[in-house]
Design an enzyme around this catalytic site. Sequence first.
Site, PDB file in Angstrom:
ATOM      1  N   SER A  86       5.911   1.394  10.986  1.00 37.45           N
ATOM      2  CA  SER A  86       5.748   1.905   9.624  1.00 37.45           C
ATOM      3  C   SER A  86       6.904   2.825   9.288  1.00 37.45           C
ATOM      4  O   SER A  86       7.097   3.875   9.927  1.00 37.45           O
ATOM      5  CB  SER A  86       4.428   2.676   9.493  1.00 37.45           C
TER       6      SER A  86
ATOM      7  N   GLN B  36       7.115   4.546   6.659  1.00 40.25           N
ATOM      8  CA  GLN B  36       6.588   5.774   6.053  1.00 40.25           C
ATOM      9  C   GLN B  36       6.288   6.801   7.142  1.00 40.25           C
ATOM     10  O   GLN B  36       6.607   7.980   7.004  1.00 40.25           O
ATOM     11  CB  GLN B  36       5.343   5.465   5.232  1.00 40.25           C
TER      12      GLN B  36
ATOM     13  N   ASP C 100       5.556  -6.259   2.466  1.00 37.25           N
ATOM     14  CA  ASP C 100       5.138  -6.203   1.054  1.00 37.25           C
ATOM     15  C   ASP C 100       5.215  -7.572   0.374  1.00 37.25           C
ATOM     16  O   ASP C 100       4.724  -7.738  -0.744  1.00 37.25           O
ATOM     17  CB  ASP C 100       6.010  -5.204   0.278  1.00 37.25           C
TER      18      ASP C 100
ATOM     19  N   LYS D  81      -2.938  -1.281   2.536  1.00 39.72           N
ATOM     20  CA  LYS D  81      -1.936  -1.136   1.467  1.00 39.72           C
ATOM     21  C   LYS D  81      -2.657  -0.731   0.175  1.00 39.72           C
ATOM     22  O   LYS D  81      -3.792  -0.274   0.212  1.00 39.72           O
ATOM     23  CB  LYS D  81      -1.150  -2.437   1.322  1.00 39.72           C
TER      24      LYS D  81
ATOM     25  N   ARG E 128       1.369  -5.565  -6.456  1.00 40.43           N
ATOM     26  CA  ARG E 128       1.933  -6.760  -5.794  1.00 40.43           C
ATOM     27  C   ARG E 128       0.989  -7.954  -5.875  1.00 40.43           C
ATOM     28  O   ARG E 128       1.430  -9.100  -5.830  1.00 40.43           O
ATOM     29  CB  ARG E 128       2.316  -6.441  -4.348  1.00 40.43           C
TER      30      ARG E 128
HETATM   31  C1  S3P Z   1       7.782   1.797   2.497  1.00 47.14           C
HETATM   32  C2  S3P Z   1       7.324   1.349   3.688  1.00 47.14           C
HETATM   33  C3  S3P Z   1       6.295   0.298   3.825  1.00 47.14           C
HETATM   34  C4  S3P Z   1       6.036  -0.444   2.539  1.00 47.14           C
HETATM   35  C5  S3P Z   1       5.999   0.461   1.353  1.00 47.14           C
HETATM   36  C6  S3P Z   1       7.289   1.254   1.233  1.00 47.14           C
HETATM   37  C7  S3P Z   1       8.809   2.853   2.496  1.00 47.14           C
HETATM   38  O1  S3P Z   1       5.130   0.911   4.274  1.00 47.14           O
HETATM   39  O2  S3P Z   1       4.850  -1.186   2.620  1.00 47.14           O
HETATM   40  O3  S3P Z   1       5.813  -0.299   0.177  1.00 47.14           O
HETATM   41  O4  S3P Z   1       9.466   3.061   1.457  1.00 47.14           O
HETATM   42  O5  S3P Z   1       9.005   3.477   3.537  1.00 47.14           O
HETATM   43  P1  S3P Z   1       4.901   1.041   5.859  1.00 47.14           P
HETATM   44  O6  S3P Z   1       6.224   1.272   6.462  1.00 47.14           O
HETATM   45  O7  S3P Z   1       3.980   2.177   6.079  1.00 47.14           O
HETATM   46  O8  S3P Z   1       4.341  -0.288   6.265  1.00 47.14           O
END
Ligand code: S3P
Length: 430
Positions: free
Chosen positions: A169, A171, A317, A344, A390
Amino acid sequence: MFIKQAASLKGELSIPGDKSISHRSVMFGAISNGLTEAANFLNSADCLSTISCFRKLGIEIDMKEIKPGRTTVKIHGKGLHGLRQPSSVLDVGNSGTTARLLSGILAGQPFSTTLTGDASIQKRPMGRIIEPLREMGADIKGAGGGGYAPLTIQKSALHGIHYHTKTASAQVKSCILLAGLYADSATRVTEPALSRNHTELMLGSFGAQLEAEDKTVTIQPGPDLTGQKIEVPGDISSAAYFIAAALITPNSELLIQNVGINPTRDGILRAAYAMNADIAKLNVHEASGEPVCDLLVRSSSLTGTAINGSLIPTLIDEIPVLAVMAAYANGTTVISDAAELKVKESNRIDTVVSNLKAMGADITATDDGMVIHGGKPLHHAVIDPHMDHRIAMSFAVAALCAQGGAEIRDEQCVTISYPDFYKDLTGCVQ
Ligand code: S3P
């Protein structure tokens, strides 16, 4: 909104700025010294949530529409220690990226803050950032048994750690790296598979000391960061709807301009090639350290494929629209290792499977993905996107080849990532 069946798609379009990179321009600009200027910034609801949070943290941010569809944002950064305590709760809206990355920055501040978001955000798991931040010494509390927003973050000293994330992830990785800027020693994150690496690339260009090797990134605490000029590439996640639309609609040819093709994001292209897609990469170049190109996409006779393993984080995504492509392909597509879809903006295994079933597809949900036996003709249905941008866009694409089109409920939820989506899509329909 009703989307009618299309005879063909033709023409060219330029893809709006990348959402991940737009969020990061504001965040990294805010904690840098001097001006950061982000051109082709994505002017969508999620990115506006990030801007509004940083304005509340005392950062001056100007937005200007240079021409229709092209916005430049100027962030007047105040350095690593220049944020001020907001006078009210920070509202991240629907944006998981804002919630999780911002929490990493807030953990390092000498003041307390509370952060929350909409009904969807309050159901998305925050334990995945609370756990590593606490291990670093952060004082962070969640609601709903502890693992959900609203989050309250109090002043605390942070220590460097080596954290192994359970799922890939960006994030979570980015949250830990940002907190690492405020720690007393190096912070290291190892992922099970490589997630998008925009944080590593961008923070490095702002002057952070980072080292990325395979699935591990190490960040040193805080050298002063310096504002940058950024040209935000087009978002491959937004381009994906047009790639899929041109592939499945007969007699189509679309030139999709300005698409970011960072290898940690380009899984949609790799999966499409495995499905026999006719996509040419033209004018490959670099913008702000990210590879970019134009894509020439022609209708193709798609075949089923397997999508799993380390490919998943590079197209996470895009799975809803890949499922639509798979429903129109010949043969079986098996998507696995994608349990992340359940957490999500909606539970995307459920929202994809229920809506594709409503259109007549042969699709079964599994614990970590779905199995699609493609090639059955799809028909009209009323699509409920569960307020997930999405899902709305993926089913607008599905409608283009469905007998009788489809009705998309709550269609305005696309403003989260692509406010002009329907205008751009109908602009290509012949
Ligand atoms: C994102 C990371 C993804 C993605 C999100 C944007 C980011 O989430 O699904 O739309 O900008 O870091 P995860 O990394 O938690 O899967």
